[in-house]
Write an enzyme that holds these catalytic residues in place. Structure first.
Site, mmCIF file in Angstrom:
data_model
loop_
_atom_site.group_PDB
_atom_site.id
_atom_site.type_symbol
_atom_site.label_atom_id
_atom_site.label_comp_id
_atom_site.label_asym_id
_atom_site.label_seq_id
_atom_site.Cartn_x
_atom_site.Cartn_y
_atom_site.Cartn_z
ATOM 1 N N LYS A 123 0.872 -1.154 -0.025
ATOM 2 C CA LYS A 123 0.024 0.110 0.027
ATOM 3 C C LYS A 123 0.588 1.310 0.104
ATOM 4 C CE LYS A 123 -3.949 2.237 2.538
ATOM 5 N NZ LYS A 123 -4.890 1.998 3.600
ATOM 6 N N ASP B 232 -14.274 4.716 9.693
ATOM 7 C CA ASP B 232 -14.718 4.666 8.367
ATOM 8 C C ASP B 232 -15.229 3.129 7.946
ATOM 9 O OD1 ASP B 232 -15.288 5.695 5.729
ATOM 10 O OD2 ASP B 232 -13.206 5.414 5.021
#
Length: 490
Positions: free
Chosen positions: A123, A228
């Site tokens: 990532k 989130d």
């Protein structure tokens, strides 16, 4: 931001990486790093460094830009990616690079593999995209800083995510296994499955709903809130078990908006199940139902966590930092306390005298009421607090002064005068005849004219070769503005 192409990584020499590292070190306190500083940090010959930087700019690993004060080099996202990948390769964490499998508003996801050909997930944090630039309000990466580069903020985001993932994985949460982290890159286990947003049907909807709500509550009991928790950050593995990803926005349960974030996470799950599976339940967790049983937010220094005083004292004592107050500070505090007590006693005495005088005037001397209430105001200076003195005290003769010196009315007047001298600090006068608003408007107008004049010039130079041309042009303009001082005038 550009697409990551690692084909040139194998052709870069150690000197190239040395120059890239030198530019990275120079960007700690420079927005644009001068070439001379890069050469001194890299400890290479100046001509050789110049050629290396020219080649790196050609391949877009560096960029040469023109600043307001000077020109210099800046590290691009590709150059920062190469530095991180080189470090991970030297650690033997990754050995091969695969395809891109995901793009987010603040990251790119790639597949990689180690030396044993085990698949991993890489990532790359990409803060600074146009769709997500309000970082200062959404995140606390800036801390006390007024500004910071996007590369540095991406590095902070990756470090936070790796810390959260490591702490959650150690406690048995369903998260990917963290492998390593360097700069803005996080290497983790590759989850064999897909995101929940791509799932159209599951075997047991109610069981999945209960498992997700239990996961939200378990996070809250550990002292953190995901922030989130939705179908885009939830994955289902091959066994149908949920896996939680994406952690940079996590906050502590002690955050001022913790209840808002918790309710939003619960609402996202409920609305998704209602729209996708037609399932709606009246049972859902609330923020008041949380029972803290762990200090995960303290371990990772989560956003919004408030460290208690006892823990701070213990940590500072372990580090050898004393909390004792010096003698000078103690004497100063005692002096301030004594001054406060003295002022308080004086005001209390003044209030008592006022009441006694009012009572005596009401019963014994009603004819003097007007003389007591009539005060002379010494208002020579507008900024100074007016001094209140009874009018009859000012008009008394010398014979009356001795007779009234011991009276309560005289004592009241003296105390009023003493308090007014204490309360009135320095008085400042302004000799300016121009209103401040006019000055501000004129300065603003001059700045706007200057900005428009600078906007006519090219904001970014095309390359280093144009630096000499710009210097000559500036010299010609300086000579032209001198009005014949240099022996000629146009």
């Amino acid at each position: 931001m550009g697409k990551l192409d690692v084909a040139m990584l194998r052709y870069l020499t150690p000197e190239d990486f040395r120059v890239l590292t030198a530019v990275e070190m120079g960007m700690k306190n420079h927005e644009l790093v001068p070439g001379s500083l890069v050469a001194s940090i890299a400890n290479l010959r100046h001509g050789g460094v110049h050629k290396l930087m020219k080649d790196l700019c050609k391949h877009r690993l560096l960029t040469y830009e023109r600043g307001k004060q000077y020109d210099g080099y800046r590290l691009t996202n590709s150059g920062y990616d190469y530095l991180a990948l080189k470090a991970l390769t030297n650690r033997k964490v990754i050995a091969s690079f695969g395809n891109q499998i995901g793009v987010g508003k603040e990251s790119n996801i790639y597949t990689v593999a180690d030396e044993d050909k085990n698949p991993l997930c890489l990532k790359l944090h990409r803060l600074g995209r146009t769709c997500f630039r309000n970082i200062k309000d959404k995140r606390d990466y800036h801390a006390h800083r007024h500004r910071a580069s996007w590369l540095y903020l991406s590095r902070i985001s990756a470090t936070k995510e790796f810390a959260y993932m490591s702490a959650l994985h150690a406690r048995g949460f369903p998260v990917p296994r963290p492998v390593d982290c360097n700069r803005h890159c996080v290497v983790m286990e590759l989850v064999t499955g897909g995101p929940l947003t791509h799932v159209s049907a599951v075997e047991d909807v109610e069981a999945l709903y209960d498992e997700l709500m239990a996961l939200v509550v378990r996070l809250g009991n550990c002292g953190v809130i995901h922030g989130d928790f939705n179908e885009f950050n939830l994955m289902l593995d091959e066994a149908g078990r949920p896996v939680l990803i994406d952690f940079p926005q996590m906050v502590s349960t002690e955050h001022p908006n913790a209840e808002l974030y918790f309710d939003r996470d619960v609402k996202c799950v409920r609305e998704f199940f209602k729209k996708r599976f037609g399932y709606e339940s009246t049972l859902f967790p609330r923020f008041t139902d949380l029972e803290r049983d762990d200090r995960l937010d303290q371990e990772v220094a989560c956003s919004g966590y408030k460290r208690t005083k006892g823990i701070e004292d213990d940590l500072m004592q372990e580090m050898g930092i004393g909390l004792a107050v010096s003698e000078d500070e103690a004497d100063g505090d005692e002096y301030e306390d004594a001054e406060d007590e003295k002022t308080k006693d004086t005001e209390d005495e003044l209030a008592t005298l006022r009441q006694q005088v009012a009572d005596s005037l009401q019963h014994d001397e009603p004819q003097l009421t007007e003389n007591i209430t009539k005060l002379s105001i010494d208002n020579k200076n507008e900024d100074e607090i007016p001094t209140l003195v009874p009018a009859d005290v000012q008009n008394n003769t010398e014979g009356k002064e001795e007779r009234d010196r011991n009276s309560q009315k005289y004592r009241l007047a003296m105390i009023e005068k003493a308090l007014s001298d204490v309360r009135s600090m320095r008085s400042y006068t302004s000799a300016s005849t121009i209103a401040p608003e006019v000055v501000k408007q004129q300065v603003k107008k001059n700045l706007e004219v200057r900005e428009k004049k600078m906007a006519r010039k090219h904001a970014v130079a095309k390359g280093e070769a144009s630096a000499l041309t710009r210097q000559r042009r500036d010299n010609r303009e300086t000579i032209r503005e001198s009005h014949g001082l240099w022996g000629w005038d146009e």
